[in-house]
Motif scaffolding. Structure first.
Motif, PDB file in Angstrom:
ATOM      1  N   CYS A   8       0.866  -1.188   0.000  1.00 21.44           N
ATOM      2  CA  CYS A   8       0.000   0.000   0.000  1.00 21.44           C
ATOM      3  C   CYS A   8       0.894   1.228   0.000  1.00 21.44           C
ATOM      4  CB  CYS A   8      -0.865   0.043   1.253  1.00 21.44           C
ATOM      5  SG  CYS A   8      -1.934  -1.366   1.432  1.00 21.44           S
ATOM      6  N   LEU A   9       0.349   2.329  -0.474  1.00 22.54           N
ATOM      7  CA  LEU A   9       1.099   3.583  -0.524  1.00 22.54           C
ATOM      8  C   LEU A   9       0.249   4.700   0.073  1.00 22.54           C
ATOM      9  CD1 LEU A   9       2.209   3.340  -4.281  1.00 22.54           C
ATOM     10  CD2 LEU A   9       3.612   2.734  -2.301  1.00 22.54           C
ATOM     11  N   ARG A  10       0.920   5.670   0.638  1.00 17.69           N
ATOM     12  CA  ARG A  10       0.194   6.865   1.079  1.00 17.69           C
ATOM     13  C   ARG A  10       0.853   8.087   0.454  1.00 17.69           C
ATOM     14  NH1 ARG A  10       0.495  10.590   5.014  1.00 17.69           N
ATOM     15  NH2 ARG A  10       2.235   9.572   6.067  1.00 17.69           N
ATOM     16  N   TYR A  11       0.028   8.987  -0.049  1.00 16.45           N
ATOM     17  CA  TYR A  11       0.541  10.222  -0.635  1.00 16.45           C
ATOM     18  C   TYR A  11       0.428  11.362   0.378  1.00 16.45           C
ATOM     19  CZ  TYR A  11       1.070   8.096  -5.217  1.00 16.45           C
ATOM     20  OH  TYR A  11       1.494   7.302  -6.247  1.00 16.45           O
ATOM     21  N   ALA A  12       1.112  12.450   0.080  1.00 14.26           N
ATOM     22  CA  ALA A  12       1.162  13.562   1.036  1.00 14.26           C
ATOM     23  C   ALA A  12      -0.216  14.157   1.303  1.00 14.26           C
ATOM     24  CB  ALA A  12       2.116  14.642   0.513  1.00 14.26           C
ATOM     25  N   ASN A  13      -1.131  14.045   0.349  1.00 13.66           N
ATOM     26  CA  ASN A  13      -2.473  14.595   0.571  1.00 13.66           C
ATOM     27  C   ASN A  13      -3.354  13.655   1.392  1.00 13.66           C
ATOM     28  OD1 ASN A  13      -3.090  12.545  -1.176  1.00 13.66           O
ATOM     29  ND2 ASN A  13      -4.023  13.833  -2.746  1.00 13.66           N
ATOM     30  N   GLY A  14      -2.794  12.567   1.852  1.00 10.37           N
ATOM     31  CA  GLY A  14      -3.534  11.637   2.702  1.00 10.37           C
ATOM     32  C   GLY A  14      -4.148  10.471   1.950  1.00 10.37           C
ATOM     33  N   ALA A  15      -4.197  10.552   0.628  1.00 10.65           N
ATOM     34  CA  ALA A  15      -4.812   9.460  -0.147  1.00 10.65           C
ATOM     35  C   ALA A  15      -4.003   8.177   0.033  1.00 10.65           C
ATOM     36  CB  ALA A  15      -4.885   9.831  -1.613  1.00 10.65           C
ATOM     37  N   VAL A  16      -4.709   7.091   0.265  1.00  8.98           N
ATOM     38  CA  VAL A  16      -4.060   5.787   0.447  1.00  8.98           C
ATOM     39  C   VAL A  16      -4.350   4.908  -0.767  1.00  8.98           C
ATOM     40  CG1 VAL A  16      -4.105   3.656   1.810  1.00  8.98           C
ATOM     41  CG2 VAL A  16      -4.122   5.872   2.962  1.00  8.98           C
ATOM     42  N   VAL A  17      -3.314   4.314  -1.298  1.00 15.45           N
ATOM     43  CA  VAL A  17      -3.467   3.402  -2.436  1.00 15.45           C
ATOM     44  C   VAL A  17      -3.304   1.972  -1.929  1.00 15.45           C
ATOM     45  CG1 VAL A  17      -2.570   2.710  -4.683  1.00 15.45           C
ATOM     46  CG2 VAL A  17      -2.508   5.128  -4.005  1.00 15.45           C
ATOM     47  N   HIS A  18      -4.368   1.199  -2.024  1.00 18.52           N
ATOM     48  CA  HIS A  18      -4.313  -0.207  -1.620  1.00 18.52           C
ATOM     49  C   HIS A  18      -3.933  -1.044  -2.838  1.00 18.52           C
ATOM     50  CE1 HIS A  18      -6.464   0.836   2.075  1.00 18.52           C
ATOM     51  NE2 HIS A  18      -7.257   1.569   1.317  1.00 18.52           N
ATOM     52  N   GLY A  19      -2.992  -1.916  -2.657  1.00 15.20           N
ATOM     53  CA  GLY A  19      -2.564  -2.746  -3.787  1.00 15.20           C
ATOM     54  C   GLY A  19      -3.427  -3.975  -3.961  1.00 15.20           C
ATOM     55  N   ARG A  20      -4.713  -3.774  -4.016  1.00 12.82           N
ATOM     56  CA  ARG A  20      -5.660  -4.888  -4.204  1.00 12.82           C
ATOM     57  C   ARG A  20      -6.955  -4.308  -4.743  1.00 12.82           C
ATOM     58  NH1 ARG A  20      -8.888  -4.250   0.532  1.00 12.82           N
ATOM     59  NH2 ARG A  20      -7.723  -3.107   2.107  1.00 12.82           N
ATOM     60  N   PRO A  21      -7.812  -5.168  -5.313  1.00 10.76           N
ATOM     61  CA  PRO A  21      -9.068  -4.651  -5.855  1.00 10.76           C
ATOM     62  C   PRO A  21     -10.016  -4.180  -4.763  1.00 10.76           C
ATOM     63  CG  PRO A  21      -8.594  -6.876  -6.674  1.00 10.76           C
ATOM     64  CD  PRO A  21      -7.638  -6.607  -5.561  1.00 10.76           C
ATOM     65  N   HIS A  22     -10.869  -3.249  -5.126  1.00 11.30           N
ATOM     66  CA  HIS A  22     -11.943  -2.844  -4.221  1.00 11.30           C
ATOM     67  C   HIS A  22     -12.856  -4.065  -4.036  1.00 11.30           C
ATOM     68  CE1 HIS A  22     -15.637  -0.958  -2.855  1.00 11.30           C
ATOM     69  NE2 HIS A  22     -14.948   0.142  -2.594  1.00 11.30           N
ATOM     70  N   PRO A  23     -13.263  -4.345  -2.800  1.00 10.44           N
ATOM     71  CA  PRO A  23     -14.027  -5.583  -2.579  1.00 10.44           C
ATOM     72  C   PRO A  23     -15.333  -5.660  -3.376  1.00 10.44           C
ATOM     73  CG  PRO A  23     -13.923  -4.208  -0.595  1.00 10.44           C
ATOM     74  CD  PRO A  23     -12.950  -3.644  -1.562  1.00 10.44           C
ATOM     75  N   ASP A  24     -15.898  -4.526  -3.714  1.00  9.32           N
ATOM     76  CA  ASP A  24     -17.195  -4.568  -4.416  1.00  9.32           C
ATOM     77  C   ASP A  24     -17.100  -4.099  -5.865  1.00  9.32           C
ATOM     78  OD1 ASP A  24     -18.403  -5.321  -2.023  1.00  9.32           O
ATOM     79  OD2 ASP A  24     -18.490  -3.223  -1.377  1.00  9.32           O
ATOM     80  N   GLU A  25     -15.915  -4.008  -6.392  1.00 11.39           N
ATOM     81  CA  GLU A  25     -15.802  -3.399  -7.710  1.00 11.39           C
ATOM     82  C   GLU A  25     -14.947  -4.260  -8.639  1.00 11.39           C
ATOM     83  OE1 GLU A  25     -17.217  -0.360  -9.229  1.00 11.39           O
ATOM     84  OE2 GLU A  25     -16.545  -1.905 -10.612  1.00 11.39           O
ATOM     85  N   PRO A  26     -15.562  -4.907  -9.629  1.00  9.47           N
ATOM     86  CA  PRO A  26     -14.763  -5.725 -10.547  1.00  9.47           C
ATOM     87  C   PRO A  26     -13.987  -4.902 -11.569  1.00  9.47           C
ATOM     88  CG  PRO A  26     -17.083  -5.830 -11.146  1.00  9.47           C
ATOM     89  CD  PRO A  26     -17.008  -5.024  -9.891  1.00  9.47           C
ATOM     90  N   VAL A  27     -14.440  -3.692 -11.863  1.00  8.66           N
ATOM     91  CA  VAL A  27     -13.766  -2.885 -12.886  1.00  8.66           C
ATOM     92  C   VAL A  27     -12.440  -2.365 -12.337  1.00  8.66           C
ATOM     93  CG1 VAL A  27     -13.928  -0.757 -14.247  1.00  8.66           C
ATOM     94  CG2 VAL A  27     -15.914  -2.264 -14.009  1.00  8.66           C
ATOM     95  N   GLY A  28     -11.408  -2.430 -13.154  1.00  7.55           N
ATOM     96  CA  GLY A  28     -10.105  -1.915 -12.733  1.00  7.55           C
ATOM     97  C   GLY A  28      -8.979  -2.907 -12.919  1.00  7.55           C
ATOM     98  N   ASN A  29      -9.346  -4.154 -13.168  1.00  6.21           N
ATOM     99  CA  ASN A  29      -8.313  -5.185 -13.261  1.00  6.21           C
ATOM    100  C   ASN A  29      -7.359  -4.953 -14.425  1.00  6.21           C
ATOM    101  OD1 ASN A  29      -6.978  -7.714 -12.814  1.00  6.21           O
ATOM    102  ND2 ASN A  29      -8.117  -8.484 -14.577  1.00  6.21           N
ATOM    103  N   ASP A  30      -7.914  -4.496 -15.526  1.00  7.91           N
ATOM    104  CA  ASP A  30      -7.123  -4.398 -16.744  1.00  7.91           C
ATOM    105  C   ASP A  30      -6.418  -3.044 -16.820  1.00  7.91           C
ATOM    106  OD1 ASP A  30      -6.164  -5.505 -19.007  1.00  7.91           O
ATOM    107  OD2 ASP A  30      -8.004  -5.392 -20.162  1.00  7.91           O
TER     108      ASP A  30
END
Lengths: 658, 416
Positions: B280-302
């Motif tokens: 996971c990553l955190r940016y200075a503005n507080g946004a957190v990037v999780h290195g996994r899919p959103h549990p309820d969202e199939p779009v994004g894999n590609d």
């Protein structure tokens, strides 16, 4: 040899570094054990693994033994792997010392590691190395000279720079190229440290001495970056002068040179340049923090060069004024690359008064202009223009009407819905009613107004009680909303005696977002008399309880499956049902799917459904035997693979359970 | 004398699309396997219809591959193509090379496309920049942060045009651009989280196997395949990603789009850690990037991501752009919102910039930052702990252990 098990443990741990956090924490005197491995009589494999681990945990204590391996052709790289990264000065000293004790590829590697670590103590030895090899024609010597030059470019020491400058003029290729690269690196470092005088001196020297185009481009680029106020003058000369490295460098650096003076220079030279160069300059100017002014851009819109006009249109999108909207609409009205660029520019144009200009163009004689003006107003979301656009939607030219209603759909607010509904009521042709009705539907989907809002209330009145033709045009809009009033209108209309009204309501319910109509859709799906809507309704039922995840509890889902399975379905309905069942995860769903194995018409779909469900069932449900039977029967290779995958999943579950 | 890509376009010359040889961009292709072959010849999976070979403004003069059969086949196909389309007599022939250094030595090449195994990308890019070539480089553009810094520095130092093969900023119908425009325009409200389907990646040199290994196939130059990697016996694996750890292959597509959406092209994360085995990553503005899919969202894999803000969520990949509520994407982008650069295709953008010396959409600075985001996740995964990152100084503050993973020693004579 006694360390071998430990090393294998390390190897294993490192191979799974992603999950083996324990591998990161050094065990008690792990370093001592690794050092012992390197001192010992073990094989290359073990020593290599020890070096790898030392890269992560090694200290000064490991340096001597690693240093001893630097001259070993089989382990030199592994030793550097550790030494290059060790955060101890001893590692640097070991690498410097190895310059004298290594030869060939090992020495090249040591120089590479010194370059990474920037060990200043290495400078004298590297200087000597360069001096002794610079003129040699032997390939090994040349490789060493190149490596030494490369390394020296990373040092700020005066001795390093002096050596590079000393040997540069007489160095043969490829050493000369390496020296120039090193000098450029040094110049860039000076520039980054604010020492522009030194950087400019070096860059100027390279630009004068080197004939190869890329080296001159690089030097001129540095010269421009480091020349401060004089950069503007150099930029103007380069851009106005003949094609050459200076010009290429100027174009490359143009976006990053700051200051109003640069913009002034660009504005001055731009009109005088040939079209291709104007295109390049304008493109670079767009990439600057402050975009080109419209005074510089507008004349270029009339160029005969299409690429230049394209770039100018892009530029105008960033800096144009309201009056430029007309020219952009002209461009947008002609199909082709300019149309795409102009449409994008019209969306970006922020100057005040653009909407008013575009609205005035809605009255233009040319159809294409009216269409593009309407399009731009819609895309820009110009709400004030919506009344004009609604009026345009009642016009005589079909193309304009279509564009107008599309624009209304994109720009309208809730306050415009009543006028849109009125337009639907007034329309005398079905195509006009439908166009206006589609705009209402899109507006609802975009705005999602509350069920109690005035807009929805107005829709409820007209879609529920209006003339059949009006209701047919408006009911599709109900499908995009989810409130109870809307649902009641659709539910009532689904049983209306007017076939057109009924069909519109069923289609809206089947294809839309509205909840609470599953029972009505299920009734349609299983009624053999509903030949027109049974397929649509079946697909809607399947979608509701599967993909959308809105079908409610598992019991409701099963209820739908059972009702469908018990009905006299047509083949395509069975296939839809089996597609839905294939997503199931219960024994009851498996049982329903199994029933269709007796149906030759949809046997393949039934097998796929059974395999799909079986793969998700817990181990407690015995399915492997059934799957194995299906595996033997399935002739289609894809189908067999699906079944085999389900078997594997079940078997792995059994294995995991012990 | 080096061929000079003219800034005069064919259209300007009124040649009806035919481009005289002197106006074509002379290119060399380094690595013509699946990815490089796709770039060169086009194909069903690639986004460049007809490949670079099919472009009238490109002349392919060199093909390089460590596999003889693949190389010779590519050379034959290139020459046959030119013969069929323009007549052999009017064309310079395409030559094959096993060693890319001989491609870089050619003065008549303007640009190279690097689509080799990943562990080679940065080394070749740095050498190509020093040789005065413009560069299109496949992702990952570097396998360590140190390498990535070296590429950025070399491209800047030699004033080269560089395009990373992270084509999502240019292709797929503009879906990624629109997603980033919507996020940056604040449609989601305050951006809180990003779910990235792929997490961090890194490189690991192979453990040295015991024994002599297998016989090297006659059509493979194993030493040149390995390049900067340790000289291990041939073991049958000469794949493009055999030294990858984690999501090094695809990850940069994802991190590139996230960097773009976060307006972070000149900066990067400030922290990386591991959560349920994924970085996971955190940016200075507080946004957190999780290195996994959103549990309820199939779009994004590609190649995509799911952005979650205070006002809803938006997910994008190569096939779809969806939002919840849907109204977030129904409203067109308005003039007062963020408009990101658009172009006529990623390859076209590169070639246009070669001619005009402008900056491509994924230039070396952009690529460096997106590679760094990817590789920081890889460092956290290797250490299995939290690391802080200073995106300005580009170092791990007070963390010597993490600092050891900034680079990886290369086998001589290779260096960046």
């Amino acid at each position: 040899m006694r360390h071998r098990p430990l090393i294998f443990l390390y190897c294993l741990a490192l191979a799974f570094a992603g999950s083996a956090g324990a591998a990161n924490a050094p065990a008690a005197d792990e370093e001592g054990a690794l050092v012992a491995v390197l001192h010992g009589d073990g094989g290359v494999t073990e020593k290599d693994a020890a070096c790898v681990r030392l890269q992560r945990i090694g200290t000064a204590r490991a340096v001597p033994v690693l240093q001893a391996l630097l001259a070993n052709p089989e382990l030199s790289h592994a030793a550097r792997f550790a030494l290059e990264s060790l955060p101890t000065p001893d590692a640097g000293r070991a690498l410097v010392a190895a310059l004298e004790t290594t030869t060939g590829a090992e020495r090249l590697g040591v120089i590479g590691s010194l370059t990474v670590r920037r060990e200043t103590a290495a400078v004298p030895a590297l200087v000597r190395l360069l001096a002794s090899r610079v003129r040699s024609a032997a390939p090994d010597d040349r490789a060493l000279a190149v490596a030494a030059a490369n390394a020296l470019g990373g040092y700020g020491e005066a001795g390093a720079l002096a050596a590079l400058e000393l040997h540069w003029p007489a160095a043969p290729e490829p050493v000369r190229g390496a020296i120039v690269d090193a000098l450029l690196r040094r110049a860039q470092t000076l520039l980054d440290c604010g020492e522009s005088t030194g950087a400019v001196r070096l860059a100027g020297a390279i630009a004068r001495a080197e004939s190869a185009w890329p080296r001159r481009v690089a030097a001129f680029a540095l010269l421009l970056r480091g020349s401060g106020a004089r950069a503007t003058e150099l930029l103007a000369e380069a851009l106005s002068g003949p094609a050459g490295p200076e010009q290429a460098a100027a174009l490359q650096v143009l976006p990053e040179l700051g200051g109003r003076e640069v913009a002034e220079v660009l504005g001055r030279v731009l009109p005088e340049l040939p079209a291709p160069r104007q295109d390049a300059v304008l493109g670079g100017w767009i990439q600057r923090a402050e975009p080109p002014g419209r005074a510089a851009v507008r004349p270029l819109l009339e160029s005969e060069s299409l690429p230049l006009r394209l770039t100018a249109v892009r530029a105008l999108g960033r800096s144009g004024a309201a009056e430029d909207a007309e020219r952009l609409v002209d461009f947008a009205a002609e199909p082709g690359l300019l149309q795409t660029a102009a449409r994008a520019a019209l969306l970006e144009l922020r100057a005040p008064g653009v909407a008013a200009r575009l609205r005035s163009m809605l009255l233009e004689a040319r159809v294409a202009v009216r269409v593009e003006a309407a399009r731009a107003l819609g895309q820009r979301g110009e709400r004030d223009a919506v009344p004009d656009l609604i009026a345009l939607g009642a016009g005589e030219v079909a193309e304009v009407r279509t564009a107008a209603w599309r624009a209304v759909a994109l720009a309208a607010g809730e306050e415009h819905v009543e006028a849109m509904l009125a337009a639907v009521s007034r329309a005398v042709e079905s195509s006009r009613r439908e166009a206006a009705g589609r705009a209402v539907a899109f507006t609802f989907e975009r705005l999602q107004p509350a069920d109690t809002s005035a807009a929805v209330q107005a829709w409820v009145r007209l879609a529920g009680q209006g003339a059949p033709a009006v209701r047919m045009a408006l009911l599709p809009a109900g499908g995009v909303l989810a409130g109870p009033r809307v649902r009641e209108v659709l539910r009532a209309a689904m049983t209306d005696t007017h076939p057109g009204v009924r069909g519109a309501a069923i289609r809206a319910a089947a294809g839309g977002h509205v909840t609470g109509l599953l029972s009505e859709l299920l009734r349609l799906a299983i009624d053999p008399a509903e030949t027109e809507y049974e397929g649509l309704a079946t697909a809607a039922c399947v979608r509701w309880v599967t993909q959308d995840g809105r079908g409610g509890a598992a019991s409701r889902r099963l209820e739908v499956w059972r009702a469908l399975a018990a009905a006299p379905l047509r083949l395509y309905q069975k296939r839809l049902l089996l597609q839905g069942l294939a997503t199931g995860r219960t024994a009851e769903e498996l049982e329903l799917a199994e029933r269709f194995l007796a149906d030759a018409e949809c046997w393949n779909e039934a097998v796929a459904a059974v395999a799909g469900i079986a793969g998700r069932l817990p181990r407690s449900v015995p399915v492997v035997q059934l799957l194995q039977w299906l595996q033997g029967c399935a002739l289609d290779p894809d189908l067999r693979r699906t079944v085999e995958a389900a078997i594997r999943t079940q078997e792995s579950r059994s294995a995991a359970a012990g | 004398m080096v061929a000079v890509p003219s800034i005069v376009s064919a259209a300007t010359l009124g040649l009806n699309g035919r481009v005289p040889p002197s106006e074509r961009i002379a290119m060399g292709f380094i690595g013509v396997g699946g990815q490089g072959g796709g770039h060169l010849f086009g194909g069903a999976w690639t986004y460049i219809a007809g490949g670079f070979l099919g472009r009238a403004d490109v002349q392919v003069l060199a093909v390089c591959d460590v596999r003889t059969l693949r190389r010779e086949d590519a050379v034959r196909r290139v020459n046959e193509h030119y013969k069929a389309h323009t007549g052999a007599a009017s064309q310079r022939g395409c030559a094959g090379y096993v060693d890319f250094r001989h491609v870089l030595d050619r003065d008549d090449l303007d640009a190279v496309l690097i689509a080799t195994p990943a562990h080679w990308h940065a080394t070749m890019a740095v050498m190509a920049a020093a040789a005065g070539k413009d560069i299109y480089c496949e992702k990952p553009t570097a396998v360590t942060i140190q390498e990535s810094q070296a590429v950025r520095a070399a491209v800047r130092r030699h004033a080269r045009v560089y395009q990373a093969g992270t084509q999502q900023r240019s292709e797929y119908g503009g879906k990624f651009r629109l997603a980033c425009e919507l996020v940056r325009s604040g449609r989601l409200g305050r951006l809180r989280e990003v779910y990235c389907h792929r997490d961090g990646g890194a490189i690991a040199w192979p453990r040295r196997p015991a024994g002599p290994g297998k016989p090297v196939p006659r059509d493979l130059d194993w030493d040149l395949y390995l390049g900067p990697a340790p000289l291990i016996p041939y073991d049958g694996n000469a794949g493009a990603h055999r030294f990858d750890v984690g999501e090094l292959n695809w990850g940069q597509h994802h991190s590139d789009i996230i960097q773009w959406a976060l307006a972070a092209d000149d900066t990067g994360p400030v922290e990386a850690w591991v959560e349920d085995g994924r970085s996971c990553l955190r940016y200075a503005n507080g946004a957190v990037v999780h290195g996994r899919p959103h549990p309820d969202e199939p779009v994004g894999n590609d190649g995509g991501a799911c952005f979650v803000g205070s006002g809803g969520r938006l997910a994008v990949d190569r096939n779809r752009l969806v939002a919840d509520p849907v109204s977030l994407v129904r409203e067109p982008l308005r003039p007062d919102e963020v408009h990101l650069p658009r172009n006529q295709g990623h390859a076209d953008n590169f070639l246009h910039c070669v001619r005009t010396r402008q900056r491509p959409i994924c230039d070396a600075d952009v690529a460096h930052r997106s590679a760094t985001a990817l590789l920081l996740g890889g460092v956290a995964k290797q250490l299995q702990r939290r690391v802080r990152w200073d995106p300005t100084a580009e170092l791990f503050p007070d963390d010597a252990e993490a600092g050891r993973l900034l680079g990886i020693a290369k086998r001589a004579p290779w260096r960046t």
